[in-house]
Design an enzyme around this catalytic site. Structure first.
Site, PDB file in Angstrom:
ATOM      1  N   TYR A 159     -14.781   5.816 -12.491  1.00  0.00           N
ATOM      2  CA  TYR A 159     -14.767   4.562 -11.742  1.00  0.00           C
ATOM      3  C   TYR A 159     -15.449   3.459 -12.544  1.00  0.00           C
ATOM      4  O   TYR A 159     -14.940   2.333 -12.628  1.00  0.00           O
ATOM      5  CB  TYR A 159     -15.464   4.779 -10.397  1.00  0.00           C
ATOM      6  CG  TYR A 159     -15.337   3.631  -9.424  1.00  0.00           C
ATOM      7  CD1 TYR A 159     -14.159   3.429  -8.713  1.00  0.00           C
ATOM      8  CD2 TYR A 159     -16.402   2.772  -9.178  1.00  0.00           C
ATOM      9  CE1 TYR A 159     -14.047   2.402  -7.783  1.00  0.00           C
ATOM     10  CE2 TYR A 159     -16.295   1.736  -8.258  1.00  0.00           C
ATOM     11  CZ  TYR A 159     -15.114   1.560  -7.568  1.00  0.00           C
ATOM     12  OH  TYR A 159     -15.006   0.536  -6.656  1.00  0.00           O
ATOM     13  N   THR A 169     -16.418   0.458   3.668  1.00  0.00           N
ATOM     14  CA  THR A 169     -14.982   0.672   3.796  1.00  0.00           C
ATOM     15  C   THR A 169     -14.717   2.177   3.843  1.00  0.00           C
ATOM     16  O   THR A 169     -15.618   2.983   3.557  1.00  0.00           O
ATOM     17  CB  THR A 169     -14.239   0.086   2.593  1.00  0.00           C
ATOM     18  OG1 THR A 169     -14.679   0.774   1.406  1.00  0.00           O
ATOM     19  CG2 THR A 169     -14.523  -1.406   2.448  1.00  0.00           C
ATOM     20  N   ASP A 185       3.672   1.765  -4.789  1.00  0.00           N
ATOM     21  CA  ASP A 185       2.835   2.531  -5.707  1.00  0.00           C
ATOM     22  C   ASP A 185       2.511   1.593  -6.857  1.00  0.00           C
ATOM     23  O   ASP A 185       3.386   1.266  -7.664  1.00  0.00           O
ATOM     24  CB  ASP A 185       3.594   3.763  -6.204  1.00  0.00           C
ATOM     25  CG  ASP A 185       2.849   4.518  -7.297  1.00  0.00           C
ATOM     26  OD1 ASP A 185       1.746   4.087  -7.707  1.00  0.00           O
ATOM     27  OD2 ASP A 185       3.385   5.540  -7.772  1.00  0.00           O
ATOM     28  N   VAL A 186       1.270   1.126  -6.938  1.00  0.00           N
ATOM     29  CA  VAL A 186       0.928   0.085  -7.910  1.00  0.00           C
ATOM     30  C   VAL A 186       1.018   0.568  -9.356  1.00  0.00           C
ATOM     31  O   VAL A 186       1.012  -0.244 -10.287  1.00  0.00           O
ATOM     32  CB  VAL A 186      -0.482  -0.494  -7.645  1.00  0.00           C
ATOM     33  CG1 VAL A 186      -0.487  -1.321  -6.371  1.00  0.00           C
ATOM     34  CG2 VAL A 186      -1.543   0.611  -7.613  1.00  0.00           C
ATOM     35  N   ASN A 213      -6.068  -5.432  -5.510  1.00  0.00           N
ATOM     36  CA  ASN A 213      -7.169  -4.817  -4.775  1.00  0.00           C
ATOM     37  C   ASN A 213      -7.072  -3.297  -4.705  1.00  0.00           C
ATOM     38  O   ASN A 213      -8.094  -2.634  -4.524  1.00  0.00           O
ATOM     39  CB  ASN A 213      -7.200  -5.395  -3.351  1.00  0.00           C
ATOM     40  CG  ASN A 213      -8.091  -4.603  -2.436  1.00  0.00           C
ATOM     41  OD1 ASN A 213      -9.313  -4.648  -2.538  1.00  0.00           O
ATOM     42  ND2 ASN A 213      -7.484  -3.844  -1.515  1.00  0.00           N
ATOM     43  N   LYS A 215     -13.456   0.018 -13.687  1.00  0.00           N
ATOM     44  CA  LYS A 215     -13.876  -1.293 -13.196  1.00  0.00           C
ATOM     45  C   LYS A 215     -14.435  -2.167 -14.318  1.00  0.00           C
ATOM     46  O   LYS A 215     -14.301  -3.402 -14.279  1.00  0.00           O
ATOM     47  CB  LYS A 215     -14.899  -1.130 -12.073  1.00  0.00           C
ATOM     48  CG  LYS A 215     -14.316  -0.495 -10.811  1.00  0.00           C
ATOM     49  CD  LYS A 215     -13.152  -1.305 -10.242  1.00  0.00           C
ATOM     50  CE  LYS A 215     -12.694  -0.789  -8.907  1.00  0.00           C
ATOM     51  NZ  LYS A 215     -11.610  -1.611  -8.305  1.00  0.00           N
ATOM     52  N   ASP A 235       0.868  -1.178   0.000  1.00  0.00           N
ATOM     53  CA  ASP A 235       0.000   0.000   0.000  1.00  0.00           C
ATOM     54  C   ASP A 235       0.906   1.231   0.000  1.00  0.00           C
ATOM     55  O   ASP A 235       2.140   1.102   0.033  1.00  0.00           O
ATOM     56  CB  ASP A 235      -0.905  -0.007   1.254  1.00  0.00           C
ATOM     57  CG  ASP A 235      -2.259   0.650   1.016  1.00  0.00           C
ATOM     58  OD1 ASP A 235      -2.268   1.785   0.503  1.00  0.00           O
ATOM     59  OD2 ASP A 235      -3.293   0.038   1.335  1.00  0.00           O
TER      60      ASP A 235
END
Length: 258
Positions: A157, A194, A63-64, A90, A161, A37
């Site tokens: 978003y 969340t 950092d993805v 994720n 997705k 993360d």
């Protein structure tokens, strides 16, 4: 207990929310968990807590969207643990904006983290998993019901997705045809309570009213809890799903059935 015993799992966005729940559950079920993360304090605290409760976990800053960091992190995992069996892509963010209010900068930022990083993580996982002995593994990409249906205030978003959903199918077909022994699936949660969804609630001006509204629109009478999703990820990551690939596991309290 022991549903992923002896497996090594990398979970991005692992410091809180769905990643935290998945990390805790994987460790509880016997996996060695590597959480990544950018929330370093939360991630390090979580890894220590999992370990203190009898699991095996560590935390790595990631950092993805950084392509080069993926090989460094997986290389370190293999060097320490010998293999990599599970990758859960994720990490994600949300932008509360309709198409007219979405800036190009915002669009690119959301898609870089939610879509492009899933590509990077999947590609890197394939590279590692196909080369190990015995080769194979499970990749789980976290999409959303926003990858299945439109939501008017989540333009970027939705796009990100939706991309995860069809990219997962393409990658799953490829590795199956190559005989790599790798399975790739997507998970599609509805609104789960969340920090990210709570942020959407804050944007309405009344988080409690937002929670109540979510409870009313879900046939099962409440928004999701992180563990609701973690159990589904565990199933796809485990050897209980050997004939499941290219699928989309919808965990949504029934909302898309209406």
């Amino acid at each position: 207990m022991g549903r992923v015993e002896g497996k090594v799992a990398l979970i991005t966005g692992g410091a809180r929310g769905l990643g935290e729940a998945t990390g805790r559950l994987m460790a509880q079920e016997g996996a060695t968990v590597v959480l990544t993360d950018v929330l370093d304090s939360e991630g390090e605290t979580l890894a220590k807590d999992i370990t203190a409760n009898g699991g095996t976990a560590s935390y790595v800053h990631q950092d993805v969207t950084d392509e080069g960091a993926w090989a460094e992190i997986t290389g370190a995992i293999v060097a320490e643990h010998g293999r990599l069996d599970i990758v859960v892509n994720n990490a994600g963010i949300v932008l509360d904006a309709n198409v007219e209010d979405t800036t190009l900068e915002g669009w690119r930022h959301v898609n870089a983290i939610n879509s492009e990083a899933v590509f990077l993580g999947t590609r890197e996982a394939i590279r590692v998993m196909k080369a190990q002995d015995p080769r194979g593994g499970s990749i789980v990409n976290i999409s959303s019901i926003a990858g299945l249906v439109g939501i008017d205030n989540l333009a970027a978003y939705n796009a990100s997705k939706g991309a995860v959903r069809l990219f997962t199918k393409s990658a799953a077909l490829h590795v199956a045809k190559q005989g790599y022994g790798i399975r790739i699936n997507s998970v599609h949660p509805s609104y789960t309570w969340t920090p990210m969804v709570q942020h959407l609630g804050d944007n309405t001006g009344d988080r409690d009213a937002f929670f109540d509204a979510l409870s009313q629109v879900h046939p099962l009478g409440r928004p999701g809890e992180p563990m609701d999703i973690a159990w589904g990820v565990l199933y796809l990551a485990s050897d209980e799903s050997p004939w499941v690939t290219g699928s989309e596991l919808v965990i949504d309290g029934g909302i898309t059935a209406a």
